[in-house]
Motif scaffolding. Structure first.
Motif, PDB file in Angstrom:
ATOM      1  N   MET A   1      41.103  53.582  38.233  1.00 53.55           N
ATOM      2  CA  MET A   1      39.853  53.395  38.933  1.00 53.55           C
ATOM      3  C   MET A   1      39.913  52.092  39.708  1.00 53.55           C
ATOM      4  N   THR A   2      39.012  51.944  40.666  1.00 53.95           N
ATOM      5  CA  THR A   2      39.017  50.774  41.536  1.00 53.95           C
ATOM      6  C   THR A   2      37.736  49.974  41.344  1.00 53.95           C
ATOM      7  N   ILE A   3      37.910  48.664  41.195  1.00 57.81           N
ATOM      8  CA  ILE A   3      36.775  47.749  41.092  1.00 57.81           C
ATOM      9  C   ILE A   3      36.944  46.659  42.144  1.00 57.81           C
ATOM     10  N   GLN A   4      35.884  45.894  42.344  1.00 56.66           N
ATOM     11  CA  GLN A   4      35.943  44.690  43.171  1.00 56.66           C
ATOM     12  C   GLN A   4      35.918  43.511  42.209  1.00 56.66           C
ATOM     13  N   LEU A   5      36.891  42.630  42.301  1.00 55.61           N
ATOM     14  CA  LEU A   5      36.937  41.435  41.462  1.00 55.61           C
ATOM     15  C   LEU A   5      36.963  40.226  42.382  1.00 55.61           C
ATOM     16  N   ASN A   6      35.868  39.471  42.387  1.00 54.76           N
ATOM     17  CA  ASN A   6      35.752  38.317  43.282  1.00 54.76           C
ATOM     18  C   ASN A   6      36.149  38.679  44.706  1.00 54.76           C
ATOM     19  N   GLU A   7      35.592  39.773  45.193  1.00 55.08           N
ATOM     20  CA  GLU A   7      35.732  40.245  46.569  1.00 55.08           C
ATOM     21  C   GLU A   7      37.119  40.785  46.926  1.00 55.08           C
ATOM     22  N   ARG A   8      37.927  41.115  45.922  1.00 54.63           N
ATOM     23  CA  ARG A   8      39.198  41.792  46.209  1.00 54.63           C
ATOM     24  C   ARG A   8      39.263  43.081  45.394  1.00 54.63           C
ATOM     25  N   LYS A   9      39.814  44.114  46.024  1.00 56.76           N
ATOM     26  CA  LYS A   9      39.929  45.397  45.342  1.00 56.76           C
ATOM     27  C   LYS A   9      41.049  45.316  44.304  1.00 56.76           C
ATOM     28  N   LEU A  10      40.790  45.937  43.178  1.00 60.36           N
ATOM     29  CA  LEU A  10      41.746  45.914  42.083  1.00 60.36           C
ATOM     30  C   LEU A  10      41.739  47.273  41.404  1.00 60.36           C
ATOM     31  N   ASN A  11      42.905  47.844  41.205  1.00 58.84           N
ATOM     32  CA  ASN A  11      43.038  49.097  40.462  1.00 58.84           C
ATOM     33  C   ASN A  11      43.302  48.770  39.003  1.00 58.84           C
ATOM     34  N   ILE A  12      42.491  49.358  38.129  1.00 61.93           N
ATOM     35  CA  ILE A  12      42.650  49.144  36.691  1.00 61.93           C
ATOM     36  C   ILE A  12      42.614  50.480  35.973  1.00 61.93           C
ATOM     37  N   ASP A  13      43.062  50.486  34.732  1.00 65.83           N
ATOM     38  CA  ASP A  13      43.002  51.680  33.899  1.00 65.83           C
ATOM     39  C   ASP A  13      41.552  51.958  33.498  1.00 65.83           C
ATOM     40  N   ALA A  14      41.282  53.177  33.118  1.00 62.28           N
ATOM     41  CA  ALA A  14      39.967  53.532  32.575  1.00 62.28           C
ATOM     42  C   ALA A  14      39.809  52.882  31.203  1.00 62.28           C
ATOM     43  N   ASN A  15      38.582  52.739  30.752  1.00 66.69           N
ATOM     44  CA  ASN A  15      38.261  52.192  29.430  1.00 66.69           C
ATOM     45  C   ASN A  15      38.710  50.753  29.233  1.00 66.69           C
ATOM     46  N   VAL A  16      38.593  49.948  30.279  1.00 63.55           N
ATOM     47  CA  VAL A  16      38.895  48.517  30.193  1.00 63.55           C
ATOM     48  C   VAL A  16      37.573  47.779  30.064  1.00 63.55           C
ATOM     49  N   ASN A  17      37.516  46.841  29.112  1.00 62.42           N
ATOM     50  CA  ASN A  17      36.295  46.049  28.971  1.00 62.42           C
ATOM     51  C   ASN A  17      36.474  44.688  29.651  1.00 62.42           C
ATOM     52  N   VAL A  18      35.407  43.912  29.688  1.00 56.55           N
ATOM     53  CA  VAL A  18      35.435  42.619  30.378  1.00 56.55           C
ATOM     54  C   VAL A  18      36.485  41.700  29.774  1.00 56.55           C
ATOM     55  N   SER A  19      36.570  41.610  28.459  1.00 59.43           N
ATOM     56  CA  SER A  19      37.559  40.743  27.805  1.00 59.43           C
ATOM     57  C   SER A  19      38.980  41.128  28.199  1.00 59.43           C
ATOM     58  N   GLN A  20      39.262  42.409  28.210  1.00 62.44           N
ATOM     59  CA  GLN A  20      40.598  42.877  28.589  1.00 62.44           C
ATOM     60  C   GLN A  20      40.914  42.534  30.043  1.00 62.44           C
ATOM     61  N   LEU A  21      39.928  42.673  30.917  1.00 64.49           N
ATOM     62  CA  LEU A  21      40.134  42.334  32.324  1.00 64.49           C
ATOM     63  C   LEU A  21      40.448  40.846  32.481  1.00 64.49           C
ATOM     64  N   LEU A  22      39.719  39.996  31.767  1.00 68.33           N
ATOM     65  CA  LEU A  22      39.962  38.560  31.851  1.00 68.33           C
ATOM     66  C   LEU A  22      41.373  38.208  31.409  1.00 68.33           C
ATOM     67  N   ILE A  23      41.825  38.826  30.337  1.00 69.39           N
ATOM     68  CA  ILE A  23      43.192  38.588  29.852  1.00 69.39           C
ATOM     69  C   ILE A  23      44.205  39.095  30.862  1.00 69.39           C
ATOM     70  N   GLN A  24      43.991  40.306  31.355  1.00 69.61           N
ATOM     71  CA  GLN A  24      44.906  40.928  32.317  1.00 69.61           C
ATOM     72  C   GLN A  24      45.034  40.086  33.588  1.00 69.61           C
ATOM     73  N   GLU A  25      43.936  39.475  34.026  1.00 70.98           N
ATOM     74  CA  GLU A  25      43.937  38.699  35.271  1.00 70.98           C
ATOM     75  C   GLU A  25      44.099  37.200  35.036  1.00 70.98           C
ATOM     76  N   ASN A  26      44.432  36.808  33.806  1.00 67.19           N
ATOM     77  CA  ASN A  26      44.730  35.415  33.438  1.00 67.19           C
ATOM     78  C   ASN A  26      43.563  34.452  33.657  1.00 67.19           C
TER      79      ASN A  26
END
Length: 66
Positions: A1-26
């Motif tokens: 799926m596609t999200i916007q993270l600080n105004e940039r498009k990012l493809n991530i897996d389904a069922n990702v929570n906020v904590s996981q995203l923060l870790i994934q994006e350092n």
């Protein structure tokens, strides 16, 4: 799926929570605020808040100054 993270498009897996995203994006786990679709998410809810396709996530990092 596609999200916007600080105004940039990012493809991530389904069922990702906020904590996981923060870790994934350092991002640090302290000194930041997270908003999804202009709604602030409490740090206590990061592990439970699943991201959805099309979400607009804004991560703001506190800075020191004076």
């Amino acid at each position: 799926m596609t999200i916007q993270l600080n105004e940039r498009k990012l493809n991530i897996d389904a069922n990702v929570n906020v904590s996981q995203l923060l870790i994934q994006e350092n991002y640090p786990q302290i000194g930041i605020a997270v908003a999804i679709n202009q709604q602030i998410i409490s740090k206590t809810n990061w592990a439970n808040q699943l991201l959805q396709d099309g979400d607009n996530i804004l991560i703001i990092q506190a800075t020191q100054g004076g």
